[in-house]
Design a protein around this motif. Structure first.
Motif, mmCIF file in Angstrom:
data_model
loop_
_atom_site.group_PDB
_atom_site.id
_atom_site.type_symbol
_atom_site.label_atom_id
_atom_site.label_comp_id
_atom_site.label_asym_id
_atom_site.label_seq_id
_atom_site.Cartn_x
_atom_site.Cartn_y
_atom_site.Cartn_z
ATOM 1 N N GLY A 165 0.741 -1.287 0.139
ATOM 2 C CA GLY A 165 -0.278 0.024 -0.057
ATOM 3 C C GLY A 165 0.928 1.151 0.226
ATOM 4 O O GLY A 165 0.552 2.125 -0.821
ATOM 5 N N ASP A 166 1.728 1.113 1.012
ATOM 6 C CA ASP A 166 2.722 2.295 0.665
ATOM 7 C C ASP A 166 3.429 2.785 -0.656
ATOM 8 O O ASP A 166 3.562 3.845 -0.950
ATOM 9 N N ASP A 167 3.931 1.577 -1.368
ATOM 10 C CA ASP A 167 4.436 1.637 -2.315
ATOM 11 C C ASP A 167 3.473 2.353 -3.349
ATOM 12 O O ASP A 167 3.822 3.148 -4.143
ATOM 13 N N ILE A 168 2.065 1.868 -3.307
ATOM 14 C CA ILE A 168 1.118 2.586 -4.273
ATOM 15 C C ILE A 168 1.019 3.895 -4.013
ATOM 16 O O ILE A 168 0.809 4.476 -5.147
ATOM 17 N N THR A 169 1.012 4.441 -2.809
ATOM 18 C CA THR A 169 0.784 5.607 -2.613
ATOM 19 C C THR A 169 1.933 6.773 -3.013
ATOM 20 O O THR A 169 2.059 7.597 -3.817
ATOM 21 N N GLN A 170 3.219 5.769 -2.721
ATOM 22 C CA GLN A 170 4.512 6.752 -3.535
ATOM 23 C C GLN A 170 4.387 6.515 -4.926
ATOM 24 O O GLN A 170 4.686 7.605 -5.626
ATOM 25 N N PHE A 171 4.042 5.596 -5.650
ATOM 26 C CA PHE A 171 3.966 5.607 -6.892
ATOM 27 C C PHE A 171 3.029 6.496 -7.623
ATOM 28 O O PHE A 171 3.305 7.020 -8.628
ATOM 29 N N THR A 172 1.817 6.383 -6.808
ATOM 30 C CA THR A 172 0.824 7.676 -7.263
ATOM 31 C C THR A 172 1.211 8.965 -7.099
ATOM 32 O O THR A 172 1.026 9.730 -8.202
ATOM 33 N N LYS A 173 2.124 9.261 -6.125
ATOM 34 C CA LYS A 173 2.500 10.654 -6.103
ATOM 35 C C LYS A 173 3.424 10.895 -7.213
ATOM 36 O O LYS A 173 3.452 12.085 -7.665
ATOM 37 N N HIS A 174 4.174 9.876 -7.678
ATOM 38 C CA HIS A 174 5.208 10.054 -8.598
ATOM 39 C C HIS A 174 4.482 10.170 -10.051
ATOM 40 O O HIS A 174 4.975 11.328 -10.581
ATOM 41 N N LEU A 175 3.545 9.445 -10.127
ATOM 42 C CA LEU A 175 2.583 9.800 -11.548
ATOM 43 C C LEU A 175 1.985 11.211 -11.338
ATOM 44 O O LEU A 175 2.086 11.903 -12.443
ATOM 45 N N LEU A 176 1.613 11.463 -10.481
ATOM 46 C CA LEU A 176 0.932 12.843 -10.302
ATOM 47 C C LEU A 176 1.830 14.037 -10.435
ATOM 48 O O LEU A 176 1.490 15.099 -10.712
ATOM 49 N N SER A 177 3.279 13.747 -10.092
ATOM 50 C CA SER A 177 4.103 14.951 -10.193
ATOM 51 C C SER A 177 4.656 15.110 -11.701
ATOM 52 O O SER A 177 5.281 15.935 -12.173
ATOM 53 N N LEU A 178 4.104 14.064 -12.724
ATOM 54 C CA LEU A 178 4.637 14.128 -14.060
ATOM 55 C C LEU A 178 3.883 15.316 -14.992
ATOM 56 O O LEU A 178 4.667 15.835 -15.560
ATOM 57 N N PRO A 179 2.728 15.238 -14.716
ATOM 58 C CA PRO A 179 2.142 16.600 -15.545
ATOM 59 C C PRO A 179 2.444 17.914 -14.919
ATOM 60 O O PRO A 179 2.772 17.945 -13.657
ATOM 61 N N GLU A 180 2.553 18.952 -15.906
ATOM 62 C CA GLU A 180 2.737 20.313 -15.285
ATOM 63 C C GLU A 180 1.991 20.860 -13.978
ATOM 64 O O GLU A 180 2.481 21.040 -13.142
ATOM 65 N N GLU A 181 0.760 20.889 -14.253
ATOM 66 C CA GLU A 181 -0.024 21.334 -13.429
ATOM 67 C C GLU A 181 -1.283 20.577 -13.395
ATOM 68 O O GLU A 181 -1.908 20.483 -14.308
ATOM 69 N N ILE A 182 -1.822 20.512 -12.057
ATOM 70 C CA ILE A 182 -3.234 19.872 -12.170
ATOM 71 C C ILE A 182 -3.989 20.575 -11.029
ATOM 72 O O ILE A 182 -3.521 20.542 -9.821
ATOM 73 N N PRO A 183 -5.088 20.881 -11.361
ATOM 74 C CA PRO A 183 -6.184 21.635 -10.405
ATOM 75 C C PRO A 183 -6.296 20.687 -9.135
ATOM 76 O O PRO A 183 -6.237 19.440 -9.440
ATOM 77 N N PRO A 184 -6.482 21.124 -8.044
ATOM 78 C CA PRO A 184 -6.642 20.376 -6.851
ATOM 79 C C PRO A 184 -7.772 19.330 -6.662
ATOM 80 O O PRO A 184 -7.586 18.179 -6.622
#
Length: 159
Positions: free
Chosen positions: A37-56
């Motif tokens: 589960g922790d790996d998935i959370t970290q990987f999700t955060k990594h994926l979300l860091s890839l686009p330039e900007e995402i509204p909240p």
């Protein structure tokens, strides 16, 4: 649900006509990043860091989609097929087809969770419930848009 509409059948059909993205980035496995589960959370955060900007609000929607889908892949899917291609197909299955009462994504996840023991896979169940509560008619387009930005910018996380 008819077996002809299973995720495996859809994946095989999509693989019949590969694109450059399929070959370059799409098939990079990420099973080592979703083992816990922790790996998935970290990987999700990594994926979300890839686009330039995402509204909240859209970032929260994406977070819930990735958490649901990655937990689903970890718990129920062949480890060799845990890659962006499969994740992208799940995103594609969010679009509602007029021949079905609900998106294939929901049919697959619900059916799989119903077959699983009730006391297991609570993480997948909880994220899926939150995802359903937040999702609206525009969610599939939003997820697909950012998914392709993620694919274009994808680099595996540094371990």
């Amino acid at each position: 649900m008819d077996t002809r509409n299973s995720l495996e059948t859809i994946i095989k059909a999509k693989q019949m006509s590969p694109t450059e993205i399929y070959e370059a980035t799409y098939k990079i496995p990420f099973k080592q990043f979703i083992q816990t589960g922790d790996d998935i959370t970290q990987f999700t955060k990594h994926l979300l860091s890839l686009p330039e900007e995402i509204p909240p609000q859209e970032e929260k929607l994406l977070f819930l989609f990735f958490q649901t889908s990655l937990n689903y892949l970890k718990d129920f899917y062949n480890k060799n097929d845990q890659n962006l291609q499969t994740l992208g197909l799940l995103a594609t299955l969010l679009k509602c087809d007029s021949s079905y009462s609900e998106p294939l994504y929901d049919q697959i996840v619900k059916e799989t969770l119903q077959k699983a023991y009730l006391n297991k896979h609570q993480t997948t169940r909880n994220y899926y419930k939150q995802f359903l509560e937040m999702r609206d008619k525009n969610s599939a387009k939003i997820i697909e848009k950012y998914f392709w930005e993620i694919v274009e910018n994808y680099q595996p996380p540094k371990m």
